[in-house]
Every structure is written in structure tokens, then in C-alpha cells.
Scaffold this motif. Structure first.
Motif, PDB file in Angstrom:
ATOM      1  N   MET A   1       0.848  -1.180   0.000  1.00  8.71           N
ATOM      2  CA  MET A   1       0.000   0.000   0.000  1.00  8.71           C
ATOM      3  C   MET A   1       0.891   1.240   0.000  1.00  8.71           C
ATOM      4  SD  MET A   1      -2.698   1.155   2.882  1.00  8.71           S
ATOM      5  CE  MET A   1      -4.290   1.439   2.229  1.00  8.71           C
ATOM      6  N   PRO A   2       0.751   2.118  -0.992  1.00  8.83           N
ATOM      7  CA  PRO A   2       1.585   3.319  -1.048  1.00  8.83           C
ATOM      8  C   PRO A   2       1.204   4.322   0.043  1.00  8.83           C
ATOM      9  CG  PRO A   2       0.045   3.280  -2.866  1.00  8.83           C
ATOM     10  CD  PRO A   2      -0.110   1.980  -2.147  1.00  8.83           C
ATOM     11  N   ILE A   3       2.193   5.074   0.468  1.00 13.79           N
ATOM     12  CA  ILE A   3       1.987   6.115   1.475  1.00 13.79           C
ATOM     13  C   ILE A   3       2.099   7.458   0.779  1.00 13.79           C
ATOM     14  CG2 ILE A   3       2.899   7.174   3.565  1.00 13.79           C
ATOM     15  CD1 ILE A   3       4.032   4.431   4.292  1.00 13.79           C
ATOM     16  N   GLU A   4       1.139   8.339   1.022  1.00 13.25           N
ATOM     17  CA  GLU A   4       1.143   9.669   0.423  1.00 13.25           C
ATOM     18  C   GLU A   4       1.478  10.689   1.501  1.00 13.25           C
ATOM     19  OE1 GLU A   4      -1.888  12.778  -1.775  1.00 13.25           O
ATOM     20  OE2 GLU A   4      -2.443  10.664  -1.591  1.00 13.25           O
ATOM     21  N   ILE A   5       2.505  11.495   1.238  1.00 11.38           N
ATOM     22  CA  ILE A   5       2.880  12.571   2.160  1.00 11.38           C
ATOM     23  C   ILE A   5       2.226  13.838   1.655  1.00 11.38           C
ATOM     24  CG2 ILE A   5       4.770  13.914   3.116  1.00 11.38           C
ATOM     25  CD1 ILE A   5       6.543  11.444   2.660  1.00 11.38           C
ATOM     26  N   LYS A   6       1.332  14.393   2.464  1.00 10.87           N
ATOM     27  CA  LYS A   6       0.603  15.576   2.038  1.00 10.87           C
ATOM     28  C   LYS A   6       1.263  16.857   2.497  1.00 10.87           C
ATOM     29  CE  LYS A   6      -3.828  13.334   1.701  1.00 10.87           C
ATOM     30  NZ  LYS A   6      -5.256  13.429   1.963  1.00 10.87           N
ATOM     31  N   GLU A   7       2.024  16.792   3.571  1.00 16.65           N
ATOM     32  CA  GLU A   7       2.638  18.007   4.095  1.00 16.65           C
ATOM     33  C   GLU A   7       3.968  17.635   4.750  1.00 16.65           C
ATOM     34  OE1 GLU A   7       1.315  21.531   7.151  1.00 16.65           O
ATOM     35  OE2 GLU A   7      -0.218  20.384   6.119  1.00 16.65           O
ATOM     36  N   LEU A   8       4.975  18.452   4.519  1.00 19.06           N
ATOM     37  CA  LEU A   8       6.294  18.196   5.070  1.00 19.06           C
ATOM     38  C   LEU A   8       6.849  19.498   5.619  1.00 19.06           C
ATOM     39  CD1 LEU A   8       8.715  16.244   5.410  1.00 19.06           C
ATOM     40  CD2 LEU A   8       9.456  16.947   3.134  1.00 19.06           C
ATOM     41  N   HIS A   9       7.244  19.485   6.874  1.00 18.11           N
ATOM     42  CA  HIS A   9       7.806  20.673   7.519  1.00 18.11           C
ATOM     43  C   HIS A   9       9.284  20.432   7.769  1.00 18.11           C
ATOM     44  CE1 HIS A   9       3.966  22.639   8.431  1.00 18.11           C
ATOM     45  NE2 HIS A   9       3.500  21.402   8.530  1.00 18.11           N
ATOM     46  N   ILE A  10      10.120  21.374   7.332  1.00 11.12           N
ATOM     47  CA  ILE A  10      11.562  21.274   7.530  1.00 11.12           C
ATOM     48  C   ILE A  10      12.023  22.546   8.211  1.00 11.12           C
ATOM     49  CG2 ILE A  10      13.807  21.066   6.409  1.00 11.12           C
ATOM     50  CD1 ILE A  10      12.368  19.643   4.115  1.00 11.12           C
ATOM     51  N   LYS A  11      12.744  22.388   9.318  1.00 17.57           N
ATOM     52  CA  LYS A  11      13.293  23.544  10.028  1.00 17.57           C
ATOM     53  C   LYS A  11      14.813  23.428  10.026  1.00 17.57           C
ATOM     54  CE  LYS A  11       9.462  24.212  13.199  1.00 17.57           C
ATOM     55  NZ  LYS A  11       9.058  24.360  14.596  1.00 17.57           N
ATOM     56  N   ILE A  12      15.488  24.542   9.736  1.00 14.03           N
ATOM     57  CA  ILE A  12      16.945  24.554   9.763  1.00 14.03           C
ATOM     58  C   ILE A  12      17.433  25.811  10.459  1.00 14.03           C
ATOM     59  CG2 ILE A  12      17.169  23.218   7.637  1.00 14.03           C
ATOM     60  CD1 ILE A  12      17.842  25.858   6.212  1.00 14.03           C
ATOM     61  N   ASN A  13      18.631  25.734  10.989  1.00 14.34           N
ATOM     62  CA  ASN A  13      19.311  26.885  11.570  1.00 14.34           C
ATOM     63  C   ASN A  13      20.565  27.132  10.750  1.00 14.34           C
ATOM     64  OD1 ASN A  13      17.483  27.196  13.714  1.00 14.34           O
ATOM     65  ND2 ASN A  13      18.529  25.609  14.876  1.00 14.34           N
ATOM     66  N   VAL A  14      20.754  28.378  10.330  1.00 16.44           N
ATOM     67  CA  VAL A  14      21.894  28.714   9.484  1.00 16.44           C
ATOM     68  C   VAL A  14      22.793  29.688  10.224  1.00 16.44           C
ATOM     69  CG1 VAL A  14      22.605  29.753   7.306  1.00 16.44           C
ATOM     70  CG2 VAL A  14      20.507  28.406   7.415  1.00 16.44           C
TER      71      VAL A  14
END
Length: 53
Positions: A1-14
Motif C-alpha cells: 500500500m503506497p503512502i502519500e505525504i501531504k505536508e512536510l515541515h523542515i526547520k533549519i538553523n543557518v
């Protein structure tokens, strides 16, 4: 069964000082241009192979 990612949050510090010195020291302009041209060439080859099918 495929998994669908609807939202992805990425946080980075530069850290601007560390980022500026490490990128300038590790990759010069010639190497960057060579990498870009090779990538474009590979993309063109892939598109050409898709059209042949």
C-alpha cells in the motif's frame, strides 16, 4: 500500500559565518560550472531516451 505525504515541515538553523566560509573554500567556480553542465547533459540524455521509446 503506497503512502502519500501531504505536508512536510523542515526547520533549519543557518550560521552565516560558517556557511560563507565553508562553501567558498570547498567548491570553486570551475567545479560548480562543470557539475552544472554535466547535470544538464544527463538530463538531456534522459529526455532523449524517453522520446526514443
Amino acid at each position: 500500500m503506497p503512502i502519500e505525504i501531504k505536508e512536510l515541515h523542515i526547520k533549519i538553523n543557518v550560521d552565516e559565518k560558517a556557511a560563507a566560509t565553508s562553501t567558498a573554500a570547498s567548491i570553486d567556480e570551475k567545479q560548480m560550472m562543470r557539475a552544472v553542465s554535466e547535470s544538464v547533459e544527463q538530463a538531456v540524455n534522459i529526455e532523449h531516451r524517453k522520446k526514443e521509446r
